[in-house]
Design a protein around this motif. Structure first.
Motif, short mmCIF file in Angstrom:
data_model
loop_
_atom_site.label_atom_id
_atom_site.label_comp_id
_atom_site.label_asym_id
_atom_site.label_seq_id
_atom_site.Cartn_x
_atom_site.Cartn_y
_atom_site.Cartn_z
N ASP A 64 0.83 -1.20 0.00
CA ASP A 64 0.00 0.00 0.00
C ASP A 64 0.87 1.26 0.00
N ALA A 65 1.94 1.24 0.79
CA ALA A 65 2.82 2.39 0.85
C ALA A 65 3.52 2.62 -0.48
N LEU A 66 3.93 1.54 -1.15
CA LEU A 66 4.56 1.66 -2.46
C LEU A 66 3.58 2.25 -3.48
N ALA A 67 2.33 1.83 -3.42
CA ALA A 67 1.34 2.31 -4.38
C ALA A 67 1.08 3.81 -4.24
N LEU A 68 1.26 4.33 -3.03
CA LEU A 68 0.99 5.73 -2.77
C LEU A 68 2.23 6.63 -2.87
N GLN A 69 3.41 6.02 -2.86
CA GLN A 69 4.65 6.79 -2.80
C GLN A 69 4.90 7.56 -4.09
#
Length: 267
Positions: free
Chosen positions: A44-49
């Motif tokens: 999830d963090a990668l998708a938003l970064q």
């Protein structure tokens, strides 16, 4: 140009995800619930970064040993690794995973004791920028040495570019092979710039060694071919050389890949 010799570099052999398909891994996955919970959060963090935004740090220091080993096996070892020494004496040992933009960072004290173990989603670990933030934003030097040819006008150019650089500006690249530099020039340049707190290595088509100098936003970037022959020697004036950074599309690709791994092995 070599500002400081690269010492023992972290191993960069890519760990194959084949481990996850073994019976040993299946048994380990069954008891490592912290890892199973962490992977979707990382995805999830990668998708938003975004490449130009601060990253997100996940502390796994208190995870059980098996979980931390399973995380290491799952993330593998990608192309970029390095070391950053912070002003408080703490050292950050960094290894990008096989999924670009996802890093494992181990923080140790002056005696080599582990004080924190983290996974970070970022274009480059925050420790790199933190280490470099304490560097001076100007250079000073004495008179030219005997045998100097071009070092004095080059230092003037570097000092001017440092003063004009602003975050987000494109890198200004000085290629040493394009103009003559005597051994005295190079020695004086190294002495003036000094050694900085960050050493990075990127291995793709050859090896790129990226070393911070003692001046803020000034980097030695050297490219070697597969036989370790120097083929490009440069000085870059920039925030972080782009060869070490995860790109915008890397985060989306890595998020998708990590979700596939989590679905295949951790459900």
């Amino acid at each position: 140009m070599t500002v400081v010799p690269i010492g023992a570099e972290p191993p960069l052999r890519a760990r194959k995800l084949d481990f996850l398909a073994t019976s040993s891994a299946e048994e380990m996955i069954g008891r490592c619930r912290d890892t199973a919970l962490l992977l979707p959060e990382l995805a999830d963090a990668l998708a938003l970064q975004r490449a130009d935004e601060p990253g997100r740090l996940f502390d796994i220091t208190d995870f059980p040993d098996d979980d931390r080993e399973l995380i290491a096996q799952t993330l593998g070892q990608g192309e970029v690794a390095g070391v950053a020494t912070l002003s408080n004496g703490i050292t950050a040992q960094m290894q990008e995973s096989v999924m670009a933009g996802l890093w494992r960072i181990r923080f140790t004290d002056a005696d080599g004791r582990l004080i924190a173990d983290c996974v970070e989603v970022a274009s480059i670990p925050a420790a790199v920028r933190q280490a470099c933030s304490a560097l001076p934003s100007s250079i000073s030097h004495g008179p030219a040495p005997c045998g100097a040819m071009n070092v004095m006008p080059l230092l003037t150019e570097i000092g001017d570019r440092i003063g004009r650089y602003r975050d987000g500006d494109p890198a200004y690249v000085i290629i040493f092979s394009l103009f003559p530099m005597s051994p005295q020039d190079m020695a004086f340049l190294q002495e003036t710039l000094g050694a900085g707190p960050v050493q990075l290595t990127s291995r793709g088509y050859g090896t790129c060694r990226i070393v911070a100098t003692g001046a803020r936003n000034v980097w030695s970037v050297k490219l070697f071919n597969a036989t370790d022959t120097l083929i490009l020697d440069t000085l870059e004036i920039c925030g972080i050389p782009s060869v070490a950074l995860a790109a915008e599309e890397d985060f989306r690709d890595s998020a998708a890949r990590l979700r596939e791994i989590a679905e295949a092995y951790f459900k």
